[in-house]
Design an enzyme around this catalytic site. Structure first.
Site, PDB file in Angstrom:
ATOM      1  CB  ALA A   1      -5.468 -11.090  10.749  1.00  0.00           C
TER       2      ALA A   1
ATOM      3  CG  HIS B   1       1.502 -24.440  14.887  1.00  0.00           C
ATOM      4  ND1 HIS B   1       1.987 -22.926  15.309  1.00  0.00           N
ATOM      5  CD2 HIS B   1       2.589 -25.144  14.666  1.00  0.00           C
ATOM      6  CE1 HIS B   1       3.127 -22.924  15.391  1.00  0.00           C
ATOM      7  NE2 HIS B   1       3.717 -23.980  14.860  1.00  0.00           N
ATOM      8  CG  ASN B   2      -0.260 -19.588  16.413  1.00  0.00           C
ATOM      9  OD1 ASN B   2       0.358 -20.433  15.604  1.00  0.00           O
ATOM     10  ND2 ASN B   2      -0.350 -18.487  16.029  1.00  0.00           N
TER      11      ASN B   2
ATOM     12  CG  ASN C   1      -1.375 -15.967  12.549  1.00  0.00           C
ATOM     13  OD1 ASN C   1      -1.263 -16.770  12.174  1.00  0.00           O
ATOM     14  ND2 ASN C   1      -0.399 -15.528  13.380  1.00  0.00           N
TER      15      ASN C   1
ATOM     16  CE  LYS D   1       1.038 -20.216  12.114  1.00  0.00           C
ATOM     17  NZ  LYS D   1       0.633 -19.091  13.064  1.00  0.00           N
TER      18      LYS D   1
ATOM     19  CB  VAL E   1      -2.240  -7.256   4.520  1.00  0.00           C
ATOM     20  CG1 VAL E   1      -1.816  -6.968   3.055  1.00  0.00           C
ATOM     21  CG2 VAL E   1      -3.669  -7.960   4.166  1.00  0.00           C
TER      22      VAL E   1
ATOM     23  NE  ARG F   1      -2.253   0.704   3.599  1.00  0.00           N
ATOM     24  CZ  ARG F   1      -1.715   1.809   4.517  1.00  0.00           C
ATOM     25  NH1 ARG F   1      -2.147   2.778   4.192  1.00  0.00           N
ATOM     26  NH2 ARG F   1      -1.161   1.455   5.657  1.00  0.00           N
TER      27      ARG F   1
ATOM     28  CB  SER G   1       4.069 -22.047  11.715  1.00  0.00           C
ATOM     29  OG  SER G   1       4.615 -21.716  13.041  1.00  0.00           O
TER      30      SER G   1
ATOM     31  CD  GLU H   1       3.998 -20.223  18.751  1.00  0.00           C
ATOM     32  OE1 GLU H   1       4.028 -19.014  19.196  1.00  0.00           O
ATOM     33  OE2 GLU H   1       3.894 -20.872  17.656  1.00  0.00           O
TER      34      GLU H   1
END
Length: 480
Positions: A79, A188-189, A105, A185, A77, A36, A131, A192
């Site tokens: 989320a 996954h987080n 994300n 994902k 970009v 942008r 990731s 984490e």
């Protein structure tokens, strides 16, 4: 002379987007780039243009026109609203069959919505979890794409090429329709979060037992050579060994104990609640971050008394080994909870997710990559319907072997006044799951008492209600 068309485009030239674009260029792809703020595009070209073939564009129309059809466009970009705004800007310039991939994300429910809206216009939308952080984006992340199988035929080979690899196997595979990639994902987080929190609890226990920061760093380094080997254990050792550039003190001692979060851990817990999947350890890690940042609460609670947070350890090496075993067991529980949510969510949303594939692509590139994941992949490959990782043939005996140490660590933490919510809740999850009978009968009896919610009997099918305020007679309410 006609300019070459790009094989793929990337929108968003912050660190993750620019590194992903560079990764693609390193693998021989011609990459269109756009931001942008055009100055960021120019900076990428100036700093990294020699690394491959890039086509920079100032306008979104020129960017789209510079990509060969069917176009593959990756959005890197922020989320939320920024993603929707970028999609709206792109759509008027696309042709039928073009692919938009959201690599941020994003909440998987937003991805489901976007995919429905965009596919109705004749385009493909691919929600993709990536990731590995900034370094992984450049050198090879773990990639979790959703969307249509047709879109993966076009986009998949490029994503597999730039992903991390274990031998010849890419850490990238098609996860399932619409929101499946971002869902995996998200989990996954969540894992984490739990992994980092229990590592923090481990460090606190080691320090309370008298280890210096340097000794704790060396302990983590040694652990990384064995069954705890993982990226997070590796960088914990490195981080703890780092001196503060300003004072020379251990850096960890000058970092404020106030952890931030961006939402994926919270979404994991919220979704688990909706699915009825217990993720106690993951939830405790989210709450631990929230408490660390609740300044008013911590100030008010500073007047409370308790043990002095010092551990009297008769045999330091034995205690360190106890903590190592408890750490492994608690990590297993975090994975078990996460994979249970993936399995249940895959069924609930009709995605038919392969849990073995999720474990396979997490073996390298991603933040939770660990030696343990190869064992997990093998277990779910052997039994795709495995309900709990804790019960897997290669896992259950080790949990049994480490049980006594796990309990000693939880007891020691409680007696010393050291909060260890993931250690403790993971053990509680283990004990509740294995119990032949738990205290839910009390809960259900109380619910029937005050709200006539009924209960089931152990000796005959059906739902029953007791006339608590009357003659205490029992009525069968339903047959099932």
């Amino acid at each position: 002379m006609t300019k070459p068309k790009a094989n793929i485009g990337v929108v968003g030239m912050a660190v993750m987007g620019s590194n992903l674009a560079r990764n693609l260029a390193h693998h021989g792809y011609v990459v269109a780039i756009h931001n942008r703020t055009h100055a960021k595009t120019e900076k990428v070209l100036a700093d990294h243009g020699h690394e491959g073939t890039f086509i920079g564009s100032e306008s979104i129309q020129d960017f789209v026109n510079s990509i060969d059809r069917p176009r593959s466009i990756i959005l890197m970009v922020k989320a939320g609203a920024s993603t929707d705004a970028t999609i709206a800007e792109l759509l008027p310039h696309l042709n039928e069959g073009d692919i938009i991939m959201d690599g941020g994300n994003s909440n998987f429910r937003d991805t489901i919505r976007r995919e429905a809206e965009i596919s109705a216009k004749g385009f493909h939308f691919v929600g993709t979890g990536i990731s590995g952080g900034e370094y992984g984006a450049l050198t090879g992340p773990a990639i979790m794409p959703g969307g249509t199988p047709e879109s993966y035929k076009t986009l998949g080979p490029m994503l597999e090429a730039i992903s991390a690899h274990v031998g010849d196997e890419p850490c990238c595979t098609w996860i399932g329709p619409n929101g499946a990639g971002h869902f995996v994902k998200m989990i996954h987080n969540g894992i984490e979060y739990a992994d980092m929190q229990v590592i923090g609890e481990t460090f606190e226990l080691l320090r309370a037992a008298g280890l210096s920061v340097a000794e704790a760093a060396e302990t983590f380094r040694k652990w990384n050579e064995g069954e705890l080997s993982s990226y997070l254990i590796e960088i914990t050792a490195e981080m703890l060994a780092q001196a503060d550039p300003q004072t020379g003190a251990p850096l960890v001692d000058v970092i404020k104990d106030r952890a931030g979060m961006k939402g994926t851990g919270t979404w994991t817990v919220q979704t688990a609640l909706e699915l009825g999947v217990p993720v106690n350890g993951i939830a405790e890690s989210v709450f631990a971050r929230a408490l660390s940042s609740h300044d008013d609460l911590r100030t008010a609670a500073s007047v409370l008394t308790g043990p002095d947070r010092v551990l009297e350890v008769a045999d330091r090496e034995s205690f360190i080994e106890d903590v190592r075993q408890a750490l492994w067991a608690s990590k297993v529980v975090a994975y078990s909870q996460g994979f249970d949510e993936i399995r249940t969510g895959g069924e609930e949303f009709g995605w038919n997710i392969s849990v073995a594939d999720a474990a396979k692509i997490w073996r390298d590139g991603c933040i939770i990559r660990a030696k343990l994941l190869e064992d997990i992949r093998q277990e779910y490959s052997a039994d795709p319907q495995l309900v709990s990782l804790m019960a897997a043939p290669s896992i259950a005996p080790k949990l049994g072997e480490y049980n006594a140490a796990w309990r000693r660590v939880v007891v020691a933490a409680a007696q010393a006044g050291i909060a260890a919510p993931v250690f403790a809740s993971s053990l509680a999850y283990y004990d509740m799951a294995r119990a032949p009978r738990n205290n839910a009968a009390v809960t259900q009896g109380l619910r029937d008492f005050f709200g006539s919610h009924t209960y089931e009997r152990i000796d005959t099918p059906g739902h029953y209600h007791l006339e608590w305020s009357g003659d205490r007679s029992e009525t069968k309410i339903s047959e099932d």
